[in-house]
Design an enzyme around this catalytic site. Structure first.
Site, PDB file in Angstrom:
ATOM      1  N   ASP A 343       0.832  -1.206   0.000  1.00  6.20           N
ATOM      2  CA  ASP A 343       0.000   0.000   0.000  1.00  6.20           C
ATOM      3  C   ASP A 343       0.866   1.255   0.000  1.00  6.20           C
ATOM      4  OD1 ASP A 343       0.881  -0.684   2.611  1.00  6.20           O
ATOM      5  OD2 ASP A 343      -0.564   0.721   3.462  1.00  6.20           O
ATOM      6  N   GLU A 344       0.297   2.352  -0.410  1.00  7.99           N
ATOM      7  CA  GLU A 344       0.884   3.688  -0.298  1.00  7.99           C
ATOM      8  C   GLU A 344       2.334   3.738  -0.769  1.00  7.99           C
ATOM      9  OE1 GLU A 344      -1.795   5.507   3.321  1.00  7.99           O
ATOM     10  OE2 GLU A 344      -0.089   4.240   3.875  1.00  7.99           O
TER      11      GLU A 344
END
Length: 538
Positions: A343-344
């Protein structure tokens, strides 16, 4: 992906739960008065609500002569029986010996039935009457879940560690129960703030009460690396030496981690370790300069920003590092899954991200584990059998939701953790002292009142592997903080994962949840007393 367990029993309890009148019949319409003081809790008035409940007959009353009976040739049921006896002895004051089932009559009988295949791996049957209680399951996990139902049928004072007056009655009738989804998880971020082995064990015990079966440990992030890796020792020694706000941090030795895994397994939870990559990696980058594209190690980080770090995708040493970490972690982890984050990764270009995931996912498979990644993995090429964990919001773009749904239609299992409903670190209201609010405020009703089968348009329910309630710890640094943010929202997410869709009803649930208040208090959990719930008096 795990196969969603099919329900084979009639949902006899559903119609009862879907009306206030049915709840009155259960004695739950006034949780602060008569029902709270009743000697016998109505059968099935527990969390998660069972699939099928048939009340009837006299209750069973525990007494000083009650024994817990098992087949001595079955060590699994013997362990669960011993666990049950340890739970009940302090508050009842009764000896509750664990005995050979043939040497006594009545009492509490625990049995594994190889022919009860309809109960699946986690289902159970509870039969209660004047003469005793029988718990039956096909597999040990089901027997353990049956114990949690029996436990909740008893007065909340049973959770106390000193002798209480009782009486200790279990309503008469039959419960037949199997879970809606095979994966029902809770995540604890031990990277932003470090938590000890004993603190994790305490959380495991709380999760077990609500039939959660997966403990996802977020073991690495920008702020800390929390697991010893022999081939890269500075990861823990240096990367684990701090946390958000600059505290001392910490890490788990391999023996520490083994003890967490052992303890979780004794409560029938599977540990899912996560090493987040290619982003959220500053602790690793600070520990080894060669993992950085420029060969310069950044300083340790104690803030709360995200998206600024990335492993160096073109470097071969990156994949040597990943292989070593996954190899050592997989060897410590008997469970099926290894979470690789994803993620991210804002500092990793899209092409590099796809290339990275193409190289890393086969490493997980090489060491015998199934990949789980955050739902951004669906923007790459998920490996066959991989699971993607969706953490989007109601306001997430239609395109991103469709990307996840399309992956589900193509065979990727989806774990649902919508941040604006299931993230336990979100503030309840603007006045909540702990937590964050980037996903909005999440009161108890919002955390419960959604349907995993319909959350993502275009996602077949057969692609839903289950649900998980993550607890990120930017503002959470001690067990009391976990208690306040997880409870009472965690039981609702657990019910979404376990109970049949037909039983889902906020008005019914809030009354059953109200009765959990005294139990949580007896367990020493200082929970948030939401004004949405008519809490029973402690």
């Amino acid at each position: 992906m795990p196969v969603r367990q099919r329900r084979t029993f009639p949902l006899l309890f559903s119609s009862l739960l879907l009306t206030v009148g049915g709840l009155c019949a259960l004695g739950l319409s006034r949780p602060d008065t008569a029902a709270a003081a009743a000697d016998v809790r109505p059968l099935g008035a527990v969390v998660p609500v069972p699939a099928s409940v048939t009340p009837g007959g006299a209750p069973y009353a525990l007494s000083r002569t009650t024994a817990v009976r098992v087949d001595p040739a079955d060590p699994a049921s013997g362990e669960i029986a011993a666990y049950l006896a340890r739970l009940l002895r302090p508050s009842t004051g009764y000896p509750l010996p664990v005995v050979d089932e043939d040497t006594a009559r009545g009492g509490i009988l625990l049995r594994l039935d190889p022919h009860a295949t309809a109960l699946g791996d986690e289902g159970y049957e509870l039969r209660s009457g004047r003469g005793g209680v029988t718990l039956t399951a096909h597999r040990p996990a089901g027997l353990f879940h049956a114990v949690q139902t029996l436990r909740q049928q008893l007065p909340a004072a049973v959770e106390k560690r000193t002798v209480q007056p009782g009486p200790w009655k279990i309503a008469g009738g039959t419960v037949v129960d199997t879970p809606r989804y095979a994966y029902r998880g809770a995540m604890l971020d031990v990277s932003r703030h470090f938590f000890t082995v004993d603190q994790i064990k305490r959380y495991v015990d709380q999760l077990a009460l609500y039939k959660v079966n997966a403990l996802h440990l977020h073991l690495s992030d920008d702020q800390g690396w929390r697991i010893a890796i022999d081939s890269w020792p500075r990861l823990a020694a240096h990367g684990g030496s701090t946390q958000v706000g600059g505290g001392p941090g910490g890490f788990y030795t391999k023996d520490d981690y083994r003890e967490i895994v052992r303890y979780a397994a004794s409560r029938h939870l599977e540990v899912v370790p996560e090493i987040d990559m290619p982003g959220h990696t500053n602790a690793a980058l600070a520990s080894y300069a060669e993992l950085n594209c420029d060969g310069v190690a950044p300083p340790l980080y104690t803030g709360t920003e995200v998206g600024f770090s990335s492993l160096c995708v073109p470097k071969q040493v990156t994949y040597d590092f990943v292989d070593d970490v996954i190899r050592e972690l997989a060897a410590l982890t008997p469970g099926r899954y290894l979470h690789i984050g994803g993620d991210e990764a804002h500092s990793t270009g899209h092409a590099d991200y796809v290339a990275f995931m193409d190289r890393v996912q086969p490493v997980v498979a090489k060491y015998g584990k199934t990949v789980i990644g955050w739902h951004q993995l669906t923007g790459a090429r998920p490996a066959p059998g991989a699971l993607a964990q969706y953490w989007g919001l109601d306001g997430t773009s239609a395109a991103e939701k469709e990307q996840v749904a399309a992956a589900g239609r193509a065979g990727t299992g989806i774990i649902l953790s919508p941040a604006d409903r299931a993230y336990l670190d979100m503030k309840y209201t603007k006045d909540t002292e702990l937590g964050l609010s980037w996903a909005g405020y999440v009161e108890v009703r919002r955390s419960y009142d959604w349907n995993p089968a319909t959350l993502l348009p275009g996602l077949p329910e057969t692609a839903v592997a289950g649900v998980e309630a993550p607890l990120w710890t930017e503002t959470i640094s001690k067990s009391a903080h976990i208690d306040r943010m997880a409870f009472p929202r965690l039981p609702g997410v657990a019910e979404l994962g376990w109970s049949p869709a037909a039983s889902h009803d906020w008005e019914a649930y809030r009354l059953r949840l109200a009765q959990q208040g005294p139990r949580l208090s007896a367990l020493g959990i200082d929970f948030y007393r939401s004004p949405q719930v008519p809490w029973a008096a402690d």
